[in-house]
Design a protein around this motif. Structure first.
Motif, PDB file in Angstrom:
ATOM      1  N   ILE A  60       0.942  -1.150  -0.050  1.00 53.61           N
ATOM      2  CA  ILE A  60      -0.005   0.044  -0.037  1.00 53.61           C
ATOM      3  C   ILE A  60       0.740   1.329   0.072  1.00 53.61           C
ATOM      4  O   ILE A  60       0.591   2.367  -0.863  1.00 53.61           O
ATOM      5  N   ARG A  99      -4.701   3.216  -9.054  1.00 50.15           N
ATOM      6  CA  ARG A  99      -5.412   2.677  -8.062  1.00 50.15           C
ATOM      7  C   ARG A  99      -4.530   1.863  -7.169  1.00 50.15           C
ATOM      8  O   ARG A  99      -3.665   1.346  -7.762  1.00 50.15           O
ATOM      9  N   LEU A 100      -4.841   1.635  -6.092  1.00 50.33           N
ATOM     10  CA  LEU A 100      -4.033   0.931  -5.180  1.00 50.33           C
ATOM     11  C   LEU A 100      -4.418  -0.791  -5.463  1.00 50.33           C
ATOM     12  O   LEU A 100      -5.654  -1.033  -5.829  1.00 50.33           O
ATOM     13  N   LEU A 120      -8.729  -1.086   3.458  1.00 51.73           N
ATOM     14  CA  LEU A 120      -8.133   0.166   3.308  1.00 51.73           C
ATOM     15  C   LEU A 120      -7.754   0.605   1.810  1.00 51.73           C
ATOM     16  O   LEU A 120      -8.248   1.626   1.457  1.00 51.73           O
ATOM     17  N   SER A 121      -7.308  -0.560   1.148  1.00 50.39           N
ATOM     18  CA  SER A 121      -7.076  -0.150  -0.356  1.00 50.39           C
ATOM     19  C   SER A 121      -8.331   0.278  -1.153  1.00 50.39           C
ATOM     20  O   SER A 121      -8.500   1.190  -1.796  1.00 50.39           O
ATOM     21  N   ARG A 140       1.468   9.548  -5.556  1.00 46.26           N
ATOM     22  CA  ARG A 140       1.961  10.993  -5.052  1.00 46.26           C
ATOM     23  C   ARG A 140       2.936  11.181  -6.176  1.00 46.26           C
ATOM     24  O   ARG A 140       2.831  12.560  -6.728  1.00 46.26           O
ATOM     25  N   PHE A 152     -12.192   7.004  -2.378  1.00 47.04           N
ATOM     26  CA  PHE A 152     -11.810   8.329  -2.136  1.00 47.04           C
ATOM     27  C   PHE A 152     -11.089   8.656  -3.360  1.00 47.04           C
ATOM     28  O   PHE A 152     -11.566   9.880  -3.773  1.00 47.04           O
ATOM     29  N   LEU A 153      -9.984   8.352  -4.008  1.00 49.47           N
ATOM     30  CA  LEU A 153      -9.560   8.729  -5.246  1.00 49.47           C
ATOM     31  C   LEU A 153     -10.529   8.791  -6.370  1.00 49.47           C
ATOM     32  O   LEU A 153     -10.674   9.990  -7.205  1.00 49.47           O
ATOM     33  N   SER A 190     -11.155   1.517   0.282  1.00 50.19           N
ATOM     34  CA  SER A 190     -11.294   2.891   0.733  1.00 50.19           C
ATOM     35  C   SER A 190     -10.788   3.834   0.129  1.00 50.19           C
ATOM     36  O   SER A 190     -11.331   4.917  -0.309  1.00 50.19           O
ATOM     37  N   ILE A 191      -9.397   3.747  -0.120  1.00 48.01           N
ATOM     38  CA  ILE A 191      -8.482   4.814  -0.687  1.00 48.01           C
ATOM     39  C   ILE A 191      -8.898   4.905  -2.033  1.00 48.01           C
ATOM     40  O   ILE A 191      -8.964   6.059  -2.707  1.00 48.01           O
ATOM     41  N   ASN A 192      -9.209   3.761  -2.782  1.00 46.18           N
ATOM     42  CA  ASN A 192      -9.476   3.770  -3.942  1.00 46.18           C
ATOM     43  C   ASN A 192     -10.770   4.630  -4.204  1.00 46.18           C
ATOM     44  O   ASN A 192     -11.060   5.264  -5.195  1.00 46.18           O
ATOM     45  N   THR A 233       0.881   4.222  -3.012  1.00 43.08           N
ATOM     46  CA  THR A 233       0.642   5.301  -2.297  1.00 43.08           C
ATOM     47  C   THR A 233       1.557   6.428  -2.918  1.00 43.08           C
ATOM     48  O   THR A 233       1.274   7.507  -3.267  1.00 43.08           O
TER      49      THR A 233
END
Length: 191
Positions: free
Chosen positions: A67, A84-85, A95-96, A75, A102-103, A98-100, A71
């Motif tokens: 992860i 994407r993660l 977590l991946s 960045r 959000f992105l 959720s972050i995806n 990330t």
């Protein structure tokens, strides 16, 4: 890694089996056998604890490093929000995910803002062109108004001149009429 753990576990079981064999052969009469058994058992427990700690550590650090690497790619991706993660099966997978998510939302928001900025830019261009057209028409109307004012002033001067000439003609006519009347009186007196 799993192979090493399995081999270590087999060695531990072999040591435990050997210790049990010596313990049964000696029938617990020797202190030395009991101490050896306790030492082997302690070594087995320490080895199992280390193996379990290593497995837990690796099960946490591998997905976390994956992860973190992803990330870092995000960045360093020059604002590419399509990256994407990777999906994972552990809790880090949530977590991946959720972050995806959000992105994805961030990507959608930026797309809407970009479209709105494009509309604003188009409207500003249209407004600038409209203002330019209005300024040209205003200048044309001002020039036409100046010409009209000059024409009206010229007409006014012409009308004044005509009025002055009419007054002069009227005065001359009145003088001629008086002269004719005096001439008619002089003729009438002379006859």
């Amino acid at each position: 890694m799993r192979t090493v753990i399995v081999l270590a576990f087999v060695c531990i079981l072999a040591s435990l089996g050997s210790a049990l064999f010596h313990l049964m052969r000696d029938k617990g009469q020797s202190n030395r056998t009991v101490r050896a058994f306790v030492l082997v058992l302690s070594a087995i427990c320490v080895a199992i604890a280390l193996a379990v700690a290593l497995l837990i550590t690796r099960s946490v650090t591998r997905p976390l490093n994956t992860i973190l690497g992803a990330t870092e790619d995000l960045r360093a991706g020059a604002g590419d929000l399509t990256l994407r993660l990777p999906d994972q099966a552990s809790d880090f997978g949530r977590l991946s995910h959720s972050i995806n998510g959000f992105l994805q939302k961030l990507h959608e928001i930026i797309a809407v803002v970009s479209a709105s900025a494009s509309h604003v830019r188009t409207a500003a261009t249209d407004l600038r062109q409209g203002n330019g057209d209005l300024a040209r028409r205003t200048e044309q109307q001002a020039a036409t108004l100046e010409e009209t004012a000059a024409s009206v002033e010229q007409l006014s001067r012409s009308a004044k001149h005509n009025a002055d000439q009419t007054r002069l003609a009227s005065d001359l006519t009145a003088q001629a009429s008086r002269s004719a009347a005096r001439g008619g009186q002089a003729v009438a007196e002379a006859v």
